[in-house]
Motif scaffolding. Structure first.
Motif, PDB file in Angstrom:
ATOM      1  N   TYR A  44       0.708   1.081  -9.077  1.00  0.00           N
ATOM      2  CA  TYR A  44       0.986  -0.337  -8.605  1.00  0.00           C
ATOM      3  C   TYR A  44       1.888  -1.272  -9.380  1.00  0.00           C
ATOM      4  O   TYR A  44       2.695  -1.776  -8.812  1.00  0.00           O
ATOM      5  CB  TYR A  44      -0.244  -0.922  -7.899  1.00  0.00           C
ATOM      6  N   PRO A  59      -3.307  -5.179  -6.208  1.00  0.00           N
ATOM      7  CA  PRO A  59      -2.044  -4.534  -5.976  1.00  0.00           C
ATOM      8  C   PRO A  59      -1.098  -5.087  -4.820  1.00  0.00           C
ATOM      9  O   PRO A  59      -0.093  -4.998  -4.891  1.00  0.00           O
ATOM     10  CB  PRO A  59      -2.490  -2.970  -5.930  1.00  0.00           C
ATOM     11  N   ALA A  63       2.189   2.177  -0.238  1.00  0.00           N
ATOM     12  CA  ALA A  63       2.857   1.142  -1.201  1.00  0.00           C
ATOM     13  C   ALA A  63       4.339   1.709  -1.236  1.00  0.00           C
ATOM     14  O   ALA A  63       4.456   2.597  -1.599  1.00  0.00           O
ATOM     15  CB  ALA A  63       2.304   0.600  -2.401  1.00  0.00           C
TER      16      ALA A  63
END
Length: 267
Positions: free
Chosen positions: A199, A223, A250
């Motif tokens: 991340y 994160p 993500a």
């Protein structure tokens, strides 16, 4: 919803820094030492915890007891404490204990500050390498012994140009693994095993996607804050908030996020 006064931002970041420094001091004497024992927290599997995990969280909680006694705490090793301020510190004392006991420097300390809607401040700290990534409450930067700079996710918009990370090749259930593979087939490069450090790499523009399943709140809240400060997007696999954990996606850009989300749900 509780938001700290903007004038408190520097104070809150100073608290996060002090916690991260205390965690570093507690952890590093145990890293790459012979005879480090790990207890297993998972019957029928392997979820290790070490004296370093416990010492790290204890050190951070001692900082909060001294500097922010009215705030709540959610930590991996010692559970929850209800606060009265409307703010909660979410702590993972070592994210990636499997990496820690293996001697690889991809484990991190995760610190987030959250209200009832999710994280508003996040820090990813790698004590051995000496890198610290910080996002939220007006901050979006990172520093280390060799390089420092602003957090800034890449501008990648197409899966065919993307680098994808996840921690475990066998991600989640059979259905979750099949969904992940639908994305992996379309990207340029897939890599495994970086834990939360992936991340941080997304937030500084080195990679483009991280997809995981089976996370807890303390795995993902820091994160989220760091990546959002870098201009990225973090949701669950349905495009909703991911701050309580579970399945997470993500991405560096909204376009890339939408493309990966479509593939995850294309069954």
């Amino acid at each position: 919803m509780t938001n700290p006064d903007p004038s408190e931002a520097d104070t809150l970041w100073a608290v996060a820094d002090e916690m991260a420094n205390a965690a570093r001091d507690a952890i590093l004497p145990h890293f790459r030492t012979m005879g480090l024992n790990a207890d297993n927290k998972l019957a029928g599997g392997f979820d290790p915890v070490t004296v370093a995990d416990r010492a790290s969280e204890t050190a951070m909680r001692e900082v909060l007891a001294r500097l922010r006694p009215d705030d709540g705490i959610l930590g991996e090793e010692y559970g929850s404490i209800e606060g009265t301020s409307g703010l909660t510190w979410v702590l993972d004392p070592i994210d990636g204990t499997r990496s820690f006991i293996s001697g690889t420097p991809t484990w991190t300390v995760l610190i987030a500050l959250s209200n009832d809607t999710g994280p508003i401040l996040g820090m990813i700290d790698q004590p051995y390498v000496g890198e610290r990534f910080m996002g939220g409450l007006g901050k979006a930067d990172w520093h280390g012994p060799h390089l420092s700079g602003a957090l800034k996710a890449k501008g990648t918009t197409k899966l065919s140009d993307a680098t994808l990370f996840t921690t475990f090749p066998e991600i989640g259930t059979d259905a979750e693994r099949a969904a992940f593979q639908r994305v992996a087939r379309d990207v340029k490069l897939t890599r495994y095993g970086c834990d939360c450090y992936a991340y941080a790499l997304l937030a500084i523009g080195q990679i483009d996607l991280v997809i995981e399943a089976g996370l807890n709140a303390y795995d993902i809240q820091a994160p989220i804050a760091v990546i959002e400060a870098a201009g990225g997007v973090v949701t669950d696999w349905q495009g909703n908030s991911a701050h309580l954990g579970g399945r997470t996606l993500a991405a560096a850009t909204p376009e890339l996020h939408a493309a990966a989300l479509e593939r995850l749900n294309a069954a």
